[in-house]
Write a protein that holds these residues in place. Structure first.
Motif, PDB file in Angstrom:
ATOM      1  N   ASN A 208       5.091  -7.144  11.296  1.00 31.92           N
ATOM      2  CA  ASN A 208       5.153  -7.891  10.032  1.00 31.92           C
ATOM      3  C   ASN A 208       5.117  -6.954   8.832  1.00 31.92           C
ATOM      4  OD1 ASN A 208       5.188 -10.242  11.512  1.00 31.92           O
ATOM      5  ND2 ASN A 208       3.479 -11.204  10.446  1.00 31.92           N
ATOM      6  N   THR A 209       5.836  -5.856   8.912  1.00 34.15           N
ATOM      7  CA  THR A 209       5.754  -4.823   7.886  1.00 34.15           C
ATOM      8  C   THR A 209       7.142  -4.374   7.449  1.00 34.15           C
ATOM      9  OG1 THR A 209       3.654  -4.040   8.816  1.00 34.15           O
ATOM     10  CG2 THR A 209       4.814  -2.558   7.330  1.00 34.15           C
ATOM     11  N   VAL A 210       7.268  -4.165   6.153  1.00 30.62           N
ATOM     12  CA  VAL A 210       8.470  -3.569   5.580  1.00 30.62           C
ATOM     13  C   VAL A 210       8.049  -2.286   4.878  1.00 30.62           C
ATOM     14  CG1 VAL A 210       8.322  -4.920   3.445  1.00 30.62           C
ATOM     15  CG2 VAL A 210      10.515  -3.980   4.166  1.00 30.62           C
ATOM     16  N   TYR A 211       8.917  -1.291   4.952  1.00 29.82           N
ATOM     17  CA  TYR A 211       8.615   0.030   4.413  1.00 29.82           C
ATOM     18  C   TYR A 211       9.644   0.427   3.356  1.00 29.82           C
ATOM     19  CZ  TYR A 211       6.047   0.243   8.835  1.00 29.82           C
ATOM     20  OH  TYR A 211       5.218  -0.031   9.899  1.00 29.82           O
ATOM     21  N   LEU A 212       9.218   1.308   2.461  1.00 28.81           N
ATOM     22  CA  LEU A 212      10.139   1.942   1.530  1.00 28.81           C
ATOM     23  C   LEU A 212       9.835   3.439   1.541  1.00 28.81           C
ATOM     24  CD1 LEU A 212      12.428   1.432  -0.523  1.00 28.81           C
ATOM     25  CD2 LEU A 212      10.671   1.525  -2.308  1.00 28.81           C
ATOM     26  N   GLN A 213      10.708   4.197   2.165  1.00 32.04           N
ATOM     27  CA  GLN A 213      10.577   5.652   2.165  1.00 32.04           C
ATOM     28  C   GLN A 213      11.268   6.182   0.919  1.00 32.04           C
ATOM     29  OE1 GLN A 213       8.969   7.806   4.366  1.00 32.04           O
ATOM     30  NE2 GLN A 213       9.489   9.356   2.844  1.00 32.04           N
ATOM     31  N   MET A 214      10.524   6.897   0.093  1.00 32.81           N
ATOM     32  CA  MET A 214      11.044   7.395  -1.169  1.00 32.81           C
ATOM     33  C   MET A 214      11.026   8.917  -1.144  1.00 32.81           C
ATOM     34  SD  MET A 214       9.185   4.735  -3.796  1.00 32.81           S
ATOM     35  CE  MET A 214       7.557   5.408  -3.519  1.00 32.81           C
ATOM     36  N   ASN A 215      12.201   9.501  -1.198  1.00 34.45           N
ATOM     37  CA  ASN A 215      12.347  10.957  -1.197  1.00 34.45           C
ATOM     38  C   ASN A 215      12.936  11.429  -2.523  1.00 34.45           C
ATOM     39  OD1 ASN A 215      11.459  10.986   1.500  1.00 34.45           O
ATOM     40  ND2 ASN A 215      13.560  10.778   2.263  1.00 34.45           N
ATOM     41  N   SER A 216      12.805  12.727  -2.774  1.00 35.08           N
ATOM     42  CA  SER A 216      13.364  13.329  -3.991  1.00 35.08           C
ATOM     43  C   SER A 216      12.958  12.540  -5.231  1.00 35.08           C
ATOM     44  CB  SER A 216      14.892  13.409  -3.890  1.00 35.08           C
ATOM     45  OG  SER A 216      15.277  14.166  -2.761  1.00 35.08           O
ATOM     46  N   LEU A 217      11.682  12.232  -5.312  1.00 33.28           N
ATOM     47  CA  LEU A 217      11.199  11.389  -6.408  1.00 33.28           C
ATOM     48  C   LEU A 217      11.360  12.080  -7.760  1.00 33.28           C
ATOM     49  CD1 LEU A 217       8.122   9.898  -4.602  1.00 33.28           C
ATOM     50  CD2 LEU A 217       9.909   8.561  -5.719  1.00 33.28           C
TER      51      LEU A 217
ATOM     52  N   ARG B  10       5.744   6.990   1.046  1.00 33.47           N
ATOM     53  CA  ARG B  10       6.194   5.834   1.810  1.00 33.47           C
ATOM     54  C   ARG B  10       5.308   4.645   1.473  1.00 33.47           C
ATOM     55  NH1 ARG B  10       6.708   4.522   8.281  1.00 33.47           N
ATOM     56  NH2 ARG B  10       4.440   4.376   8.134  1.00 33.47           N
ATOM     57  N   LEU B  11       5.933   3.612   0.976  1.00 36.46           N
ATOM     58  CA  LEU B  11       5.241   2.360   0.692  1.00 36.46           C
ATOM     59  C   LEU B  11       5.331   1.441   1.906  1.00 36.46           C
ATOM     60  CD1 LEU B  11       6.500   1.596  -2.931  1.00 36.46           C
ATOM     61  CD2 LEU B  11       4.599   3.062  -2.201  1.00 36.46           C
ATOM     62  N   SER B  12       4.261   0.684   2.106  1.00 37.13           N
ATOM     63  CA  SER B  12       4.234  -0.314   3.169  1.00 37.13           C
ATOM     64  C   SER B  12       3.890  -1.668   2.571  1.00 37.13           C
ATOM     65  CB  SER B  12       3.188   0.045   4.223  1.00 37.13           C
ATOM     66  OG  SER B  12       3.462   1.282   4.833  1.00 37.13           O
ATOM     67  N   CYS B  13       4.378  -2.699   3.204  1.00 39.65           N
ATOM     68  CA  CYS B  13       4.075  -4.066   2.789  1.00 39.65           C
ATOM     69  C   CYS B  13       3.846  -4.882   4.050  1.00 39.65           C
ATOM     70  CB  CYS B  13       5.228  -4.640   1.979  1.00 39.65           C
ATOM     71  SG  CYS B  13       5.059  -6.394   1.578  1.00 39.65           S
ATOM     72  N   VAL B  14       2.628  -5.370   4.192  1.00 37.83           N
ATOM     73  CA  VAL B  14       2.283  -6.189   5.353  1.00 37.83           C
ATOM     74  C   VAL B  14       2.306  -7.653   4.952  1.00 37.83           C
ATOM     75  CG1 VAL B  14       0.535  -6.693   7.080  1.00 37.83           C
ATOM     76  CG2 VAL B  14       0.873  -4.346   6.314  1.00 37.83           C
TER      77      VAL B  14
ATOM     78  N   ARG C 270      18.356   8.271  -1.934  1.00 39.06           N
ATOM     79  CA  ARG C 270      17.016   8.853  -1.990  1.00 39.06           C
ATOM     80  C   ARG C 270      15.968   7.957  -1.316  1.00 39.06           C
ATOM     81  NH1 ARG C 270      14.551   9.427  -6.768  1.00 39.06           N
ATOM     82  NH2 ARG C 270      15.651   7.674  -7.744  1.00 39.06           N
ATOM     83  N   PHE C 271      16.137   6.653  -1.396  1.00 34.76           N
ATOM     84  CA  PHE C 271      15.180   5.693  -0.833  1.00 34.76           C
ATOM     85  C   PHE C 271      15.786   5.035   0.401  1.00 34.76           C
ATOM     86  CE2 PHE C 271      12.722   4.519  -4.987  1.00 34.76           C
ATOM     87  CZ  PHE C 271      12.525   5.875  -5.229  1.00 34.76           C
ATOM     88  N   THR C 272      14.910   4.689   1.339  1.00 36.69           N
ATOM     89  CA  THR C 272      15.338   3.978   2.547  1.00 36.69           C
ATOM     90  C   THR C 272      14.373   2.836   2.832  1.00 36.69           C
ATOM     91  OG1 THR C 272      16.242   6.025   3.493  1.00 36.69           O
ATOM     92  CG2 THR C 272      15.867   4.180   4.990  1.00 36.69           C
ATOM     93  N   ILE C 273      14.918   1.645   2.985  1.00 38.43           N
ATOM     94  CA  ILE C 273      14.113   0.480   3.343  1.00 38.43           C
ATOM     95  C   ILE C 273      14.257   0.223   4.833  1.00 38.43           C
ATOM     96  CG2 ILE C 273      15.948  -1.182   2.808  1.00 38.43           C
ATOM     97  CD1 ILE C 273      13.723  -3.084   1.787  1.00 38.43           C
TER      98      ILE C 273
ATOM     99  N   SER D 216       0.860  -1.190   0.000  1.00 32.47           N
ATOM    100  CA  SER D 216       0.000   0.000   0.000  1.00 32.47           C
ATOM    101  C   SER D 216       0.891   1.232   0.000  1.00 32.47           C
ATOM    102  CB  SER D 216      -0.929   0.005   1.222  1.00 32.47           C
ATOM    103  OG  SER D 216      -0.181   0.057   2.417  1.00 32.47           O
ATOM    104  N   GLY D 217       0.288   2.384  -0.253  1.00 34.91           N
ATOM    105  CA  GLY D 217       1.018   3.638  -0.157  1.00 34.91           C
ATOM    106  C   GLY D 217       1.380   4.280  -1.480  1.00 34.91           C
TER     107      GLY D 217
END
Length: 123
Positions: A77-86, A19-23, A67-70, A7-8
């Motif tokens: 039970n979640t992983v995130y992907l923060q995406m900056n300066s797209l 910010r993307l999320s994955c549950v 630019r991105f941070t995992i 999602s996200g």
């Protein structure tokens, strides 16, 4: 076995952030390496980022480094992907993926995948 739901995704202007999320379902999430891949129309799938089960080691594709941070929260039970300066070239469907087996970098081919979430960056 793990089921993954992202999602996200959405539409954002160049220079913005998402910010993307994955549950993940399943009780063994903490033993899985997790990652993100993306695929733009007419292009091959591209490795974006990965994180080991402990969260202590992360890996990034060259095009997103800096630019991105995992990150991950094993308690949720979640992983995130923060995406900056797209950038417009970041436009793609982003997929969450995971596996107990892991190879650092773009040669990793995980067994479990989510359905994907669209990210569109306008110029």
């Amino acid at each position: 076995q793990v089921q993954l739901v992202e999602s996200g995704g959405g539409l954002v202007q160049a220079g913005g952030s998402l910010r993307l999320s994955c549950v993940a379902s399943g009780r063994t999430f903490s033993s899985y390496a997790m990652g993100w891949f993306r695929q733009a129309p007419g292009k091959e799938p591209e490795f974006v980022a990965a994180i080991r089960w402990s969260g202590l080691s992360t890996y990034y594709g060259d095009s997103v480094k800096g630019r991105f941070t995992i990150s991950r929260d094993n308690a949720k039970n979640t992983v995130y992907l923060q995406m900056n300066s797209l950038k417009p070239e970041d436009t793609a469907v982003y997929y969450c993926a995971g596996d107990t087996a892991f190879i650092a970098g773009s040669k990793w081919s995980p067994s479990y995948w989510g359905q994907g979430t669209q990210v569109t960056v306008s110029s």
